[in-house]
Design a protein around this motif. Structure first.
Motif, PDB file in Angstrom:
ATOM      1  N   ALA A  55     143.026   7.849  27.934  1.00  0.00           N
ATOM      2  CA  ALA A  55     144.090   7.027  29.209  1.00  0.00           C
ATOM      3  C   ALA A  55     144.866   6.123  28.495  1.00  0.00           C
ATOM      4  CB  ALA A  55     143.706   6.650  30.158  1.00  0.00           C
ATOM      5  N   VAL A 106     133.121   5.413  33.747  1.00  0.00           N
ATOM      6  CA  VAL A 106     135.094   5.635  33.666  1.00  0.00           C
ATOM      7  C   VAL A 106     135.294   4.779  32.568  1.00  0.00           C
ATOM      8  CG1 VAL A 106     136.084   3.505  34.803  1.00  0.00           C
ATOM      9  CG2 VAL A 106     134.283   5.277  36.009  1.00  0.00           C
ATOM     10  N   LEU A 107     134.310   3.125  31.825  1.00  0.00           N
ATOM     11  CA  LEU A 107     135.069   3.230  30.270  1.00  0.00           C
ATOM     12  C   LEU A 107     135.521   4.525  29.511  1.00  0.00           C
ATOM     13  CD1 LEU A 107     132.436   0.493  30.010  1.00  0.00           C
ATOM     14  CD2 LEU A 107     135.231  -0.097  30.202  1.00  0.00           C
ATOM     15  N   LEU A 145     132.582  -5.595  34.640  1.00  0.00           N
ATOM     16  CA  LEU A 145     133.336  -4.601  34.210  1.00  0.00           C
ATOM     17  C   LEU A 145     133.337  -3.482  35.177  1.00  0.00           C
ATOM     18  CD1 LEU A 145     133.650  -4.385  30.752  1.00  0.00           C
ATOM     19  CD2 LEU A 145     131.245  -3.836  30.805  1.00  0.00           C
ATOM     20  N   PHE A 146     132.692  -2.736  35.693  1.00  0.00           N
ATOM     21  CA  PHE A 146     132.162  -1.579  36.747  1.00  0.00           C
ATOM     22  C   PHE A 146     133.977  -1.573  37.390  1.00  0.00           C
ATOM     23  CE2 PHE A 146     132.363   0.738  40.287  1.00  0.00           C
ATOM     24  CZ  PHE A 146     132.681   1.606  40.014  1.00  0.00           C
ATOM     25  N   CYS A 152     129.533   2.849  35.324  1.00  0.00           N
ATOM     26  CA  CYS A 152     130.075   2.204  34.631  1.00  0.00           C
ATOM     27  C   CYS A 152     130.318   2.619  33.490  1.00  0.00           C
ATOM     28  CB  CYS A 152     129.984   0.767  34.600  1.00  0.00           C
ATOM     29  SG  CYS A 152     130.791  -0.356  33.805  1.00  0.00           S
ATOM     30  N   LEU A 200     141.554  -0.576  36.030  1.00  0.00           N
ATOM     31  CA  LEU A 200     142.590   0.566  34.997  1.00  0.00           C
ATOM     32  C   LEU A 200     142.986   1.541  34.767  1.00  0.00           C
ATOM     33  CD1 LEU A 200     140.074  -1.556  30.985  1.00  0.00           C
ATOM     34  CD2 LEU A 200     143.216  -1.855  31.594  1.00  0.00           C
ATOM     35  N   VAL A 201     141.539   2.414  35.284  1.00  0.00           N
ATOM     36  CA  VAL A 201     141.845   3.751  35.141  1.00  0.00           C
ATOM     37  C   VAL A 201     142.929   3.982  36.609  1.00  0.00           C
ATOM     38  CG1 VAL A 201     141.206   5.605  36.266  1.00  0.00           C
ATOM     39  CG2 VAL A 201     139.525   4.549  34.769  1.00  0.00           C
ATOM     40  N   ALA A 239     136.864  -1.110  34.931  1.00  0.00           N
ATOM     41  CA  ALA A 239     137.301  -0.137  34.795  1.00  0.00           C
ATOM     42  C   ALA A 239     137.702   0.648  35.146  1.00  0.00           C
ATOM     43  CB  ALA A 239     136.035  -0.101  34.412  1.00  0.00           C
ATOM     44  N   ILE A 240     137.640   0.008  36.823  1.00  0.00           N
ATOM     45  CA  ILE A 240     138.111   0.763  37.539  1.00  0.00           C
ATOM     46  C   ILE A 240     139.848   0.933  38.177  1.00  0.00           C
ATOM     47  CG2 ILE A 240     138.257   1.299  40.514  1.00  0.00           C
ATOM     48  CD1 ILE A 240     136.381   2.160  39.297  1.00  0.00           C
ATOM     49  N   LEU A 289     136.573   7.435  29.990  1.00  0.00           N
ATOM     50  CA  LEU A 289     137.913   7.826  30.256  1.00  0.00           C
ATOM     51  C   LEU A 289     139.221   6.656  29.287  1.00  0.00           C
ATOM     52  CD1 LEU A 289     136.764   8.931  33.915  1.00  0.00           C
ATOM     53  CD2 LEU A 289     137.495  10.275  31.746  1.00  0.00           C
ATOM     54  N   ILE A 290     139.181   5.448  29.197  1.00  0.00           N
ATOM     55  CA  ILE A 290     139.673   4.552  28.821  1.00  0.00           C
ATOM     56  C   ILE A 290     140.636   4.617  27.312  1.00  0.00           C
ATOM     57  CG2 ILE A 290     140.920   2.330  28.895  1.00  0.00           C
ATOM     58  CD1 ILE A 290     137.939   1.491  30.784  1.00  0.00           C
ATOM     59  N   GLN A 301     146.423   3.670  34.642  1.00  0.00           N
ATOM     60  CA  GLN A 301     146.483   4.523  34.714  1.00  0.00           C
ATOM     61  C   GLN A 301     147.226   5.703  35.077  1.00  0.00           C
ATOM     62  OE1 GLN A 301     147.523   4.286  31.621  1.00  0.00           O
ATOM     63  NE2 GLN A 301     146.383   2.042  30.390  1.00  0.00           N
ATOM     64  N   ALA A 306     149.304   6.726  27.332  1.00  0.00           N
ATOM     65  CA  ALA A 306     150.600   5.879  27.656  1.00  0.00           C
ATOM     66  C   ALA A 306     150.965   5.051  26.997  1.00  0.00           C
ATOM     67  CB  ALA A 306     149.991   4.674  28.547  1.00  0.00           C
ATOM     68  N   LEU A 362     124.784   3.210  38.678  1.00  0.00           N
ATOM     69  CA  LEU A 362     126.015   2.186  38.657  1.00  0.00           C
ATOM     70  C   LEU A 362     126.319   1.874  37.383  1.00  0.00           C
ATOM     71  CD1 LEU A 362     127.380   0.835  40.363  1.00  0.00           C
ATOM     72  CD2 LEU A 362     126.449  -1.461  40.180  1.00  0.00           C
TER      73      LEU A 362
END
Lengths: 408, 165
Positions: free
Chosen positions: B21, B14-15, A8-9, B11, A15-16, A12-13, B17-18, A19, B25, B7
């Protein structure tokens, strides 16, 4: 460690990152270059297009596209086994092989003729390319560009024929007149259709000749050779403001374009669906096409006994509820064959029907082959006075199926 | 990997942030089997327009720029735009849609390489010619059009459907 979490991590990376890339592009304010790069990327998509032809000895020749090259191979056993493919263009090129685009191949008297469209830097631009082999397909000449206008604009949707004299004719849709009009601030409807002829077997081509202005921009052209060795070209024309019906002209320098179809399809759009033409040994012209006019829609067939000046009342064929598409017509004397695609919601089928009296009466349509995923359009070729369906599919690969075995 | 807690925390950061973003877009949804029915049934009894377009269609770009103007002029217009390009062309489709900035319009992209199958669900009588537009009236009346639309015709439909004078 929790593997799911880790996965998942990284997702996620990922996807970012995407973007960030999009936003970076946006900040750069370079959508033009971006679009050009994407056009180039889209040209690299795999192509299902396989064009086949028989030579006089019964050898089957196939042209296909892979990784920026046109490849030619042959088969001595109707496609069951094939020779190692030989590259036509030694240098890598963006070769158009989707939708209405495919490489063309003709083999006559020991010479292999190939034409194709090369995608250029700008979206929807292209050049018409030609190459030949005179050593039985062991090597091909360096491709030459046939269009003598070299603007980075659309010269696409080529068709090719070689007559008994060894003259090579290539016709295509060309936006040079649109480009010239735009430079003068004038309006110009559609594209133009041009051709070029080679009298020396394809070593060089004469100056380009315009056949007609105001033709539909993105429907392929079709060509067949008449009994007097002059080719006839068919294309989707723009009549009035936006009536997109078909026209034809013989390239004998004497014939003005004639209107072939009268469905009056008024559409300011891209049908991406070109016509098909076959000229029988008795001189009868056979044409097939697609229209989606409100009143008259689907697939149509008509024939002409007076060199295309007038045509029979069009026969509407195919099941209109099953998206009939990509009609292809082929004649062997007074036998005429039609094949087309239909889709039943799950599977694509190739349907066919035939006529034994020059297109006056027709058999009941019959399903010849099917597939459950994407496929090329069906084409008809012949060997030893027998017609064959030539069809490539993603799942089953290339197939060659004899036509009309049951009803001979 | 001795610190799964760290971690996991990263995670989640980061999620989180989605969504912002993605919104910035404009979200493009994958159009698969059933999507058309989903779009239509979500709007039962309400007027809306579905427009199909592709990157390779010049007339579609002209029409998208018309819709760009119309969604500004008529904020109540419920417009759904569906690109018939390949799902791999997402970046390109997204870039083009940014140029035409269609406001809150829902955007979709074909996500099945067998486009015949998708078209069959949408309309058996659509052969893939573009642009293709479907008008769904509040009264259940629908219309299907191939080719670039005339702006005055679309405006007239919008005015009738949304009771504007």
């Amino acid at each position: 460690m929790n593997r799911t979490l880790l996965a998942l991590f990284f997702v996620a990376i990922g996807l970012v990152d995407t973007q960030a890339a999009v936003q970076h592009d946006h900040v750069d304010r370079a959508p033009q270059q971006g679009r050009e790069k994407k056009w180039q990327d889209s040209l690299a998509k795999p192509s299902l297009a396989v064009t086949a032809t028989f030579d006089e000895s019964g050898k089957l020749w196939l042209a296909s596209i892979r990784d920026h090259h046109v490849y030619v191979s042959y088969s001595d056993d109707h496609g069951v086994t094939r020779s190692a493919p030989v590259k036509v263009n030694a240098e890598s090129e963006n070769i158009l092989g989707d939708g209405e685009n495919r490489p063309k191949i003709i083999v006559r008297k020991g010479v292999i003729y190939v034409s194709y469209t090369q995608g250029l830097a700008k979206p929807m631009s292209g050049d018409i390319r030609f190459s030949r082999s005179t050593d039985g397909g062991k090597s091909f000449s360096a491709p030459i560009t046939v269009n003598d206008n070299r603007e980075i604009i659309s010269h696409r949707f080529d068709s090719m024929m070689v007559n008994d004299k060894g003259h090579v004719y290539i016709a295509w849709l060309d936006k040079r007149d649109l480009s010239a009009a735009q430079k003068k601030g004038e309006k110009f409807s559609g594209a133009s259709v041009y051709y070029a002829m080679s009298e020396n077997g394809g070593i060089s081509f004469r100056s380009n000749v315009k056949i007609a202005d105001h033709v539909c921009e993105c429907c392929r052209t079709a060509m067949a050779v008449d009994t007097d060795d002059y080719p006839v070209v068919v294309w989707r024309h723009i009549y009035d403001a936006n009536i997109r019906d078909h026209a034809l002209a013989k390239l004998d320098g004497r014939m003005a374009p004639v209107r072939l179809s009268q469905e009056n399809w008024n559409v300011a759009g891209c049908p991406h669906h070109g016509p098909s033409l076959s000229i029988a040994s008795d001189g009868i012209y056979h044409a097939a096409w697609f229209s989606n006019a409100p009143e008259r829609h689907g697939l149509f067939y008509a024939h002409s006994a007076d060199q295309g000046r007038t045509f029979s009342s069009p026969l509407n064929f195919g099941n209109f509820e099953a998206q009939p598409a990509r009609p292809y017509v082929f004649s062997l004397g007074d036998r005429v064959y039609l094949v087309w695609k239909e889709f039943d919601g799950e599977n694509t089928g190739i349907f066919g029907m035939h006529s034994g009296d020059g297109g006056k009466s027709w058999s009941v349509p019959e399903k010849l082959a099917s597939t459950s995923d994407v496929s090329d359009w069906p084409m008809l070729i012949s060997e030893n006075n027998l017609a064959y369906l030539s069809w490539n599919t993603k799942n089953e690969g290339y197939r060659l199926i004899e036509m009309g075995v049951k009803n001979k | 990997m001795r610190r799964p807690g760290f971690l996991a925390g990263l995670c989640l950061t980061v999620l989180s942030l989605i969504p912002s973003a993605t919104l910035a877009a404009q979200e493009i949804r994958p159009f698969v089997r059933g999507s058309y029915q989903q779009i239509v049934s979500a709007r039962q009894g309400k007027p809306f327009v579905i427009n199909f377009w592709s990157l390779s269609c010049g007339y579609c770009k002209v029409e998208l720029s018309m819709f760009k103007e119309l969604v500004r002029k008529y904020p109540q217009l419920d417009l759904v735009v569906v690109s018939t390009d390949a799902y791999e062309e997402m970046e390109s489709v997204s870039g083009t849609l940014e140029i035409f900035s269609l406001g809150k319009s829902e955007t979709w992209l074909f996500a099945d390489s067998n486009t015949d199958r998708l078209r069959f669900e949408i309309d058996k009588r659509w052969y893939g010619e573009l642009p293709r537009t479907y008008f769904f009236g509040a009264d259940g009346k629908t219309g299907a059009f191939s080719g670039k639309l005339e702006q005055k015709d679309v405006e007239q439909w919008i005015k009738e459907q949304y009771g504007l004078r």
